[in-house]
Scaffold this active site. Structure first.
Site, PDB file in Angstrom:
ATOM      1  N   ARG A  39      12.901 -17.110  43.222  1.00  0.00           N
ATOM      2  CA  ARG A  39      13.440 -16.429  44.402  1.00  0.00           C
ATOM      3  C   ARG A  39      12.949 -17.132  45.662  1.00  0.00           C
ATOM      4  NH1 ARG A  39      11.160 -12.379  45.374  1.00  0.00           N
ATOM      5  NH2 ARG A  39       9.771 -12.023  43.609  1.00  0.00           N
ATOM      6  N   TYR A  62      19.653 -19.741  40.751  1.00  0.00           N
ATOM      7  CA  TYR A  62      18.544 -19.056  40.066  1.00  0.00           C
ATOM      8  C   TYR A  62      18.801 -17.545  40.010  1.00  0.00           C
ATOM      9  CZ  TYR A  62      14.224 -16.694  39.209  1.00  0.00           C
ATOM     10  OH  TYR A  62      13.299 -15.816  38.695  1.00  0.00           O
ATOM     11  N   LYS A  99      18.042  -7.779  42.142  1.00  0.00           N
ATOM     12  CA  LYS A  99      17.182  -7.626  43.324  1.00  0.00           C
ATOM     13  C   LYS A  99      18.024  -7.228  44.533  1.00  0.00           C
ATOM     14  CE  LYS A  99      13.770  -8.645  40.872  1.00  0.00           C
ATOM     15  NZ  LYS A  99      12.795  -7.616  40.562  1.00  0.00           N
ATOM     16  N   HIS A 128      10.899  -0.854  42.376  1.00  0.00           N
ATOM     17  CA  HIS A 128      10.607  -2.009  41.523  1.00  0.00           C
ATOM     18  C   HIS A 128       9.650  -1.548  40.421  1.00  0.00           C
ATOM     19  CE1 HIS A 128       9.176  -6.512  41.496  1.00  0.00           C
ATOM     20  NE2 HIS A 128      10.070  -6.281  40.577  1.00  0.00           N
ATOM     21  N   SER A 135       6.212  -8.911  40.942  1.00  0.00           N
ATOM     22  CA  SER A 135       6.888  -9.824  40.019  1.00  0.00           C
ATOM     23  C   SER A 135       5.875 -10.607  39.194  1.00  0.00           C
ATOM     24  CB  SER A 135       7.750 -10.809  40.815  1.00  0.00           C
ATOM     25  OG  SER A 135       8.588 -10.108  41.688  1.00  0.00           O
ATOM     26  N   CYS A 153       3.770  -9.723  36.931  1.00  0.00           N
ATOM     27  CA  CYS A 153       2.442  -9.116  36.740  1.00  0.00           C
ATOM     28  C   CYS A 153       2.418  -8.226  35.507  1.00  0.00           C
ATOM     29  CB  CYS A 153       2.041  -8.305  37.971  1.00  0.00           C
ATOM     30  SG  CYS A 153       1.611  -9.330  39.374  1.00  0.00           S
ATOM     31  N   ASP A 180      12.009  -3.288  34.871  1.00  0.00           N
ATOM     32  CA  ASP A 180      11.915  -3.903  36.204  1.00  0.00           C
ATOM     33  C   ASP A 180      12.336  -2.982  37.345  1.00  0.00           C
ATOM     34  OD1 ASP A 180      11.357  -6.214  37.819  1.00  0.00           O
ATOM     35  OD2 ASP A 180      13.501  -6.555  38.039  1.00  0.00           O
ATOM     36  N   ARG A 225      12.739 -18.200  32.276  1.00  0.00           N
ATOM     37  CA  ARG A 225      13.155 -16.816  32.056  1.00  0.00           C
ATOM     38  C   ARG A 225      13.956 -16.638  30.776  1.00  0.00           C
ATOM     39  NH1 ARG A 225      11.909 -12.750  36.041  1.00  0.00           N
ATOM     40  NH2 ARG A 225      10.734 -13.873  37.619  1.00  0.00           N
TER      41      ARG A 225
HETATM   42  C1  OXD Z   1      11.219 -10.588  40.046  1.00  0.00           C
HETATM   43  C2  OXD Z   1      12.058 -10.455  38.839  1.00  0.00           C
HETATM   44  O1  OXD Z   1      11.147 -11.690  40.613  1.00  0.00           O
HETATM   45  O2  OXD Z   1      12.097  -9.343  38.293  1.00  0.00           O
HETATM   46  O3  OXD Z   1      10.636  -9.586  40.447  1.00  0.00           O
HETATM   47  O4  OXD Z   1      12.727 -11.418  38.441  1.00  0.00           O
HETATM   48 MN    MN Z   2      11.036  -7.803  39.312  1.00  0.00          MN
END
Ligand code: OXD
Ligand code: MN
Length: 601
Positions: free
Chosen positions: A86, A216, A225, A245, A267, A269, A294, A385
């Site tokens: 991102r 991406y 998002k 989130h 993100s 984590c 998420d 990913r």
């Molecule tokens: C983020 C994702 O970047 O969920 O938070 O991809």
């Molecule tokens: Mn996320």
């Protein structure tokens, strides 16, 4: 970059699912007139369409076929090396005034940025196919569910959105023919994938997103998002619900008592790992199930918060995923998965740092270069990913499609902190909990471009995703609390605290069940805790640590409060609130004063 996304010409019966809603047709016409595509492909998300698009993507090297015996139905995509995460610096919230976007968002004046984007999009799809994707966020019969359309010139986006959303006819039915119905307009073009022409722009008042110059996922799967969080949070504030989130998980005791908890971590984590947790052997009979990994949308019903997962799939971080760290994720991504930026082995399998077993003697890395274990570069990009349907998850919660959502007993905030923040503690009440969320911080990760490992404040893990003024967002949280007669309890966790030797003190992953169990005990009124200046802290014997190989000193360190560190922390809270330029309410400022006062002897 010629031939970046050349047109494709589908056989009859594919690409012709034209919607009937006049407003949608007018908008598509407007964008097609601007971008001048070779043809328009109306997506329906069907199996036949998907097979056709996969075949075309393989021909055009958008996808690489993997060994179908090893990873059936799965493919590898390599994004441009300049485009792997991102881009917060190029992400804009374009509200009529800067004040509405607030101090944490990049702002652009809508008229000016629309004009700039129109110039970038003019003729951008010449020689390309323009895909029109109808999709729905949320279960079919939920009052929270939203419809979106994404126009894109990327097949990768079409294939990914089919996994990540409920796509096609189901969305058209939900929208209906009323031209004034609410729906999100999303326009995406790869342009020439040039960071200098990369902008992710949100127009909350127009329910519109325009994303250019990137391929991406986090920048271009506009459902995620962009709609479910940035536009979603704006709509949620206006309409009286919450877009967060957060992962959502269910915990069921051996006696069959079940609670749901929602957890906001920044993100990369460990939200996916926590949402798919498998309890250790000691917790025989306990079951954890995943509602979402998420994003959580929550609304008030009978004085409680009920949550749905608006998504239909997982777009998770690959490196570090293994049968040891997350067996349910490994099973989920064993088939029907699109991998992005992982390594390709000589036998057509995928590999990444942290996967079980030895590294392959040779592979092709995420950039397409030869790789061996001696290589200096990583084989998989740290933000590589997987895109996989949620139905692949063996631990999927049975109520994931329930329109009314699942009742939330606890909300958990958490970040990556090497020091200061204990393993777990509980807020005194809702307002104090909002303060915990508002002052949350975490060490940055590879999910966004920029430095990794820098502590930054990331309120409610929403810093990059709150689509309006963060001060109003905090107030929205406080207001929601006032409407709840049975609010979730609020907790903070930190799996990442390190000892003096620089090593993690807590083993994490499945062992996080021990912390979750204490949280559930607190919800049931049975768990013990000590009152501390920062909130309710478990003492070592309040946590079930049986059969865990951990040193008593490590437990003390994990649960300990270092007053000097907390003086610095409180000062950092003040600095953060001050940096927001006066948008933080009295109520939260008072929380900080009270926290500081509780540390005084
Ligand atoms: C983020 C994702 O970047 O969920 O938070 O991809
Ligand atoms: Mn996320």
């Amino acid at each position: 970059m010629k031939n970046l996304a050349p047109a494709i010409f589908p056989p009859k019966g594919i690409g012709d699912a034209k919607p009937s809603n006049r407003a949608v047709l007018d908008w598509v016409h407007e964008i097609a007139t601007l971008t001048q595509p070779e043809n328009i492909f109306w997506c329906d998300g069907s199996e036949r369409e998907n097979e056709f698009l996969i075949a075309e993507s393989l021909k055009q090297n958008v996808l690489i076929e993997l060994n179908q015996k090893k990873v059936p139905g799965s493919y590898l995509h390599r994004s441009n090396p300049n485009d792997v995460a991102r881009v917060e610096q190029f992400t804009f919230v374009c509200t009529p005034t800067k004040q509405e976007a607030g101090p944490t968002n990049n702002w652009a004046e809508p008229r000016e940025i629309y004009a700039k984007l129109r110039e970038l999009l003019r003729g951008a799809m010449r020689g390309r196919t323009m895909f029109v994707i109808p999709y729905m966020m949320g279960p079919a019969d939920s009052p929270l569910t939203k419809v979106g359309f994404e126009i894109t010139d990327s097949k990768y986006v079409v294939l990914s959105l089919r996994t990540m959303t409920r796509m096609g006819e189901i969305a058209l039915r939900r929208l209906g023919d009323d031209p004034s119905a609410e729906w999100n307009r999303g326009v995406h073009s790869l342009l020439d994938v040039n960071p200098e022409r990369r902008f992710i722009c949100h127009f909350p008042q127009d329910n519109t997103i325009i994303s250019v110059g990137s391929g991406y996922g986090g920048n271009v799967l506009l459902s995620k998002k962009c709609l479910a969080l940035r536009i979603g949070s704006y709509l949620a504030c206006k309409q009286g619900w919450m877009a967060e989130h957060m992962l959502i998980l269910g915990v069921e005791s051996p006696e069959g008592r079940k609670h749901y908890v929602a957890a906001a971590f920044p993100s990369a984590c460990g939200k996916t790992n926590f949402a798919m947790l498998i309890p250790p052997a000691h917790f025989k009979g306990w079951k954890v199930t995943t509602v979402g990994d998420d994003i959580g949308w929550m609304r008030i019903r009978d004085g409680r918060l009920y949550a749905v997962n608006p998504e239909n799939g997982y777009f998770g971080v690959v490196p570090g995923t293994s049968y040891k760290s997350n067996p349910n994720a490994m099973r989920s991504i064993a088939h029907d998965t699109i991998y992005t930026n992982v390594a390709l082995t000589d036998d057509g399998d995928v590999w990444w740092e942290g996967k079980d077993g030895d590294p392959p003697a040779h592979a092709i890395d995420w950039r397409g270069n030869d790789w061996t274990p001696q290589s200096k570069e990583k084989a998989a990009h740290p933000n590589s990913r997987f895109t996989t349907p949620m139905r692949n998850n063996p631990a999927l919660d049975p109520d994931v499609e329930k329109g009314e959502g699942v009742p939330i007993s606890a909300i958990i905030f958490g970040g990556r902190r090497s020091d200061t923040v204990p393993l777990v503690y509980q807020a005194f009440d809702w307002s104090h909990g909002v303060y915990l969320g508002a002052t949350m911080a975490s060490e940055t990760t590879a999910a966004a471009t920029g430095a990794v490992g820098r502590v930054r404040r990331d309120p409610m893990a929403m810093l990059p995703f709150c689509g309006y003024n963060i001060g109003d967002y905090f107030q929205h949280w406080l207001n929601i609390g006032k409407r709840l007669s049975n609010p979730p309890l609020i907790f903070n966790v930190n799996w990442f605290r390190k000892g003096a030797d620089g090593k993690f003190l807590w083993s994490g992953f499945g062992e996080n069940m021990r912390v979750l169990k204490w949280i559930i005990d607190r919800c049931e009124g049975s768990g013990g805790a000590l009152k501390s200046p920062i909130g309710w802290l478990p003492s070592p014997h309040d946590l079930d640590l049986a059969e865990l190989d951990i040193d008593h000193n490590a437990v003390d360190e994990l649960l300990g409060l270092d007053h000097e560190e907390w003086q610095k922390e409180i000062a950092a809270h003040k600095e953060f609130f001050d940096s927001l330029g006066g948008v933080v309410s009295e109520e939260l400022q008072r929380q900080r004063d009270q926290l500081a006062a509780r540390f005084k002897p």
